[in-house]
Motif scaffolding. Structure first.
Motif, PDB file in Angstrom:
ATOM      1  N   PRO A  69       0.643  -1.602   0.133  1.00 52.42           N
ATOM      2  CA  PRO A  69       0.116  -0.580   0.083  1.00 52.42           C
ATOM      3  C   PRO A  69       0.908   0.915   0.103  1.00 52.42           C
ATOM      4  O   PRO A  69       0.059   2.103  -0.651  1.00 52.42           O
ATOM      5  CB  PRO A  69      -0.799  -0.156   1.276  1.00 52.42           C
ATOM      6  CG  PRO A  69      -0.349  -1.231   1.692  1.00 52.42           C
ATOM      7  CD  PRO A  69       0.816  -1.812   1.005  1.00 52.42           C
ATOM      8  N   GLY A  70       1.625   1.145   1.255  1.00 54.45           N
ATOM      9  CA  GLY A  70       2.822   2.464   1.026  1.00 54.45           C
ATOM     10  C   GLY A  70       3.391   2.210  -0.445  1.00 54.45           C
ATOM     11  O   GLY A  70       3.804   3.765  -0.955  1.00 54.45           O
ATOM     12  N   PHE A  71       3.753   1.658  -1.569  1.00 54.88           N
ATOM     13  CA  PHE A  71       4.186   1.519  -2.784  1.00 54.88           C
ATOM     14  C   PHE A  71       3.039   2.501  -3.765  1.00 54.88           C
ATOM     15  O   PHE A  71       3.433   2.895  -4.845  1.00 54.88           O
ATOM     16  CB  PHE A  71       4.859   0.946  -3.353  1.00 54.88           C
ATOM     17  CG  PHE A  71       6.355   0.776  -2.039  1.00 54.88           C
ATOM     18  CD1 PHE A  71       6.120   1.281  -0.895  1.00 54.88           C
ATOM     19  CD2 PHE A  71       6.867   0.033  -2.635  1.00 54.88           C
ATOM     20  CE1 PHE A  71       7.131   0.640  -0.251  1.00 54.88           C
ATOM     21  CE2 PHE A  71       8.197  -0.188  -2.007  1.00 54.88           C
ATOM     22  CZ  PHE A  71       8.514  -0.051  -1.089  1.00 54.88           C
ATOM     23  N   LYS A  72       2.577   1.721  -3.888  1.00 58.70           N
ATOM     24  CA  LYS A  72       0.625   2.653  -4.427  1.00 58.70           C
ATOM     25  C   LYS A  72       0.485   3.715  -4.494  1.00 58.70           C
ATOM     26  O   LYS A  72      -0.190   4.092  -5.132  1.00 58.70           O
ATOM     27  CB  LYS A  72      -0.477   1.389  -4.464  1.00 58.70           C
ATOM     28  CG  LYS A  72      -0.465   0.057  -4.404  1.00 58.70           C
ATOM     29  CD  LYS A  72      -0.494  -0.241  -6.290  1.00 58.70           C
ATOM     30  CE  LYS A  72      -0.323  -1.633  -6.222  1.00 58.70           C
ATOM     31  NZ  LYS A  72      -0.441  -1.528  -7.390  1.00 58.70           N
ATOM     32  N   ALA A  73       0.770   4.341  -3.096  1.00 56.86           N
ATOM     33  CA  ALA A  73       0.684   5.924  -3.279  1.00 56.86           C
ATOM     34  C   ALA A  73       0.915   6.990  -3.865  1.00 56.86           C
ATOM     35  O   ALA A  73       1.242   7.816  -4.024  1.00 56.86           O
ATOM     36  CB  ALA A  73       0.290   6.185  -1.417  1.00 56.86           C
ATOM     37  N   ALA A  74       2.446   5.954  -4.088  1.00 56.04           N
ATOM     38  CA  ALA A  74       3.113   7.057  -5.046  1.00 56.04           C
ATOM     39  C   ALA A  74       2.426   7.758  -6.440  1.00 56.04           C
ATOM     40  O   ALA A  74       1.876   6.743  -7.316  1.00 56.04           O
ATOM     41  CB  ALA A  74       4.964   6.307  -5.256  1.00 56.04           C
ATOM     42  N   THR A  75       3.345   9.400  -6.489  1.00 58.36           N
ATOM     43  CA  THR A  75       2.959   9.081  -8.076  1.00 58.36           C
ATOM     44  C   THR A  75       4.465  10.144  -8.326  1.00 58.36           C
ATOM     45  O   THR A  75       3.791  11.357  -9.509  1.00 58.36           O
ATOM     46  CB  THR A  75       2.408  10.330  -7.529  1.00 58.36           C
ATOM     47  OG1 THR A  75       2.392  11.531  -6.824  1.00 58.36           O
ATOM     48  CG2 THR A  75       0.733  10.057  -6.790  1.00 58.36           C
ATOM     49  N   ALA A  78       9.327  11.697  -6.148  1.00 56.54           N
ATOM     50  CA  ALA A  78      10.059  11.394  -4.951  1.00 56.54           C
ATOM     51  C   ALA A  78       9.562  10.878  -4.155  1.00 56.54           C
ATOM     52  O   ALA A  78      10.205  10.414  -3.219  1.00 56.54           O
ATOM     53  CB  ALA A  78       9.669  13.326  -4.516  1.00 56.54           C
ATOM     54  N   THR A  79       8.036  11.333  -4.150  1.00 57.26           N
ATOM     55  CA  THR A  79       7.108  10.546  -3.343  1.00 57.26           C
ATOM     56  C   THR A  79       7.751   8.618  -3.385  1.00 57.26           C
ATOM     57  O   THR A  79       7.518   7.309  -2.180  1.00 57.26           O
ATOM     58  CB  THR A  79       5.406  10.000  -3.899  1.00 57.26           C
ATOM     59  OG1 THR A  79       5.833   9.975  -5.691  1.00 57.26           O
ATOM     60  CG2 THR A  79       5.731  12.117  -3.660  1.00 57.26           C
ATOM     61  N   ALA A  80       7.905   8.223  -4.366  1.00 56.92           N
ATOM     62  CA  ALA A  80       8.557   7.180  -4.449  1.00 56.92           C
ATOM     63  C   ALA A  80      10.339   6.436  -3.727  1.00 56.92           C
ATOM     64  O   ALA A  80       9.849   5.189  -3.268  1.00 56.92           O
ATOM     65  CB  ALA A  80       8.966   6.364  -6.068  1.00 56.92           C
ATOM     66  N   MET A  81      10.541   7.567  -3.598  1.00 52.30           N
ATOM     67  CA  MET A  81      11.672   7.140  -3.291  1.00 52.30           C
ATOM     68  C   MET A  81      11.933   7.037  -1.600  1.00 52.30           C
ATOM     69  O   MET A  81      11.765   6.423  -0.837  1.00 52.30           O
ATOM     70  CB  MET A  81      12.591   7.894  -3.428  1.00 52.30           C
ATOM     71  CG  MET A  81      13.329   8.333  -4.708  1.00 52.30           C
ATOM     72  SD  MET A  81      14.835   9.368  -4.929  1.00 52.30           S
ATOM     73  CE  MET A  81      16.074   8.780  -3.587  1.00 52.30           C
ATOM     74  N   ASP A  82      10.763   8.267  -1.297  1.00 55.40           N
ATOM     75  CA  ASP A  82      10.294   8.330   0.464  1.00 55.40           C
ATOM     76  C   ASP A  82       9.745   6.981   0.923  1.00 55.40           C
ATOM     77  O   ASP A  82       9.293   6.865   1.700  1.00 55.40           O
ATOM     78  CB  ASP A  82       9.492   9.605   0.702  1.00 55.40           C
ATOM     79  CG  ASP A  82       9.984  10.701   0.601  1.00 55.40           C
ATOM     80  OD1 ASP A  82      11.175  10.418   0.664  1.00 55.40           O
ATOM     81  OD2 ASP A  82       9.374  12.076   0.304  1.00 55.40           O
ATOM     82  N   ALA A  83       8.823   6.564  -0.169  1.00 56.13           N
ATOM     83  CA  ALA A  83       8.040   5.011   0.421  1.00 56.13           C
ATOM     84  C   ALA A  83       8.731   3.851   0.519  1.00 56.13           C
ATOM     85  O   ALA A  83       9.015   2.905   1.474  1.00 56.13           O
ATOM     86  CB  ALA A  83       7.037   5.241  -1.270  1.00 56.13           C
ATOM     87  N   VAL A  84      10.402   4.441  -1.059  1.00 52.22           N
ATOM     88  CA  VAL A  84      10.740   2.685  -0.353  1.00 52.22           C
ATOM     89  C   VAL A  84      12.142   3.215   1.259  1.00 52.22           C
ATOM     90  O   VAL A  84      12.180   1.961   1.767  1.00 52.22           O
ATOM     91  CB  VAL A  84      11.918   2.847  -1.398  1.00 52.22           C
ATOM     92  CG1 VAL A  84      13.273   1.744  -1.233  1.00 52.22           C
ATOM     93  CG2 VAL A  84      11.477   2.259  -2.530  1.00 52.22           C
ATOM     94  N   GLY A  85      12.077   4.911   1.570  1.00 48.28           N
ATOM     95  CA  GLY A  85      12.898   4.469   2.545  1.00 48.28           C
ATOM     96  C   GLY A  85      11.808   4.546   3.854  1.00 48.28           C
ATOM     97  O   GLY A  85      12.280   3.304   4.829  1.00 48.28           O
TER      98      GLY A  85
END
Length: 192
Positions: A69-75, A78-85
């Motif tokens: 779910p945290g990765f599905k929210a990436a747009t 920047a948001t993808a990198m933050d989700a991976v962290g």
């Protein structure tokens, strides 16, 4: 036969001129070695940024495939990198899998030159994070103005970064230019 030692002939050391020549030669050799090592260090930092970008894209892709779910929210990148962290468990039958690279964030490399930032080698296409081997090239400035790229950072922090650069380097102008996908190019030029 009788050998006589000439006491007036003493063994001499190096003259000052000879010592200065030796020091100068050593200095030239040291300067060449330092220059070569600087290039090697720069190349190794760029290679490390590329490897890190590959890892980020790989972990993001795996988490996205596992419906985290945290990765599905990436747009954006920047948001993808933050989700991976931040990390996230997978969804559905993958809920026991955890996807994370600790220490990763969209602003982690802002203090480094552009080519040494992992974010420089990532792009956002559709809903996927893509690794770009040659880096993401910022589009040319509007009106072909003589602006120079300083760094690419997430858009939310761009205004603060421009203000910081204006304070640190008052002899230059700075601006943020939106690149899309949540990223901005920070550019500079000498004041007229």
């Amino acid at each position: 036969m009788h050998y006589q030692i000439n006491a007036s002939r003493k063994r001499r050391g190096f003259s000052l001129a000879e010592l200065l020549i030796v020091i100068a030669v050593m200095g030239v050799i040291a300067a060449m070695a330092i220059t070569a090592m600087t290039g090697v260090n720069r190349s190794s930092r760029e290679a490390a940024a590329k490897r890190q970008a590959q890892q980020i894209a790989s972990v993001f892709g795996a988490g996205e495939a596992a419906a985290a779910p945290g990765f599905k929210a990436a747009t954006s990148v920047a948001t993808a990198m933050d989700a991976v962290g931040a990390g996230s468990y997978g969804g559905g039958s993958n809920n026991d899998l955890y996807f994370q690279l600790p220490g990763i964030s969209s602003t982690m490399d802002n203090h480094r030159p552009v080519n040494e930032q992992a974010i420089h080698y990532l792009s956002w296409t559709g809903e996927s994070l893509i690794f770009e081997e040659n880096g993401v090239v910022a589009p040319p400035p509007v009106n072909n103005e003589p602006w120079f790229l300083l760094v690419i950072i997430p858009t939310p922090g761009a205004a603060a970064y421009v203000a910081m650069q204006d304070t640190m380097h008052p002899q230059d102008e700075h601006r943020a230019r939106d690149l899309g996908n949540g990223m901005s190019a920070i550019e500079w030029r000498p004041k007229a």
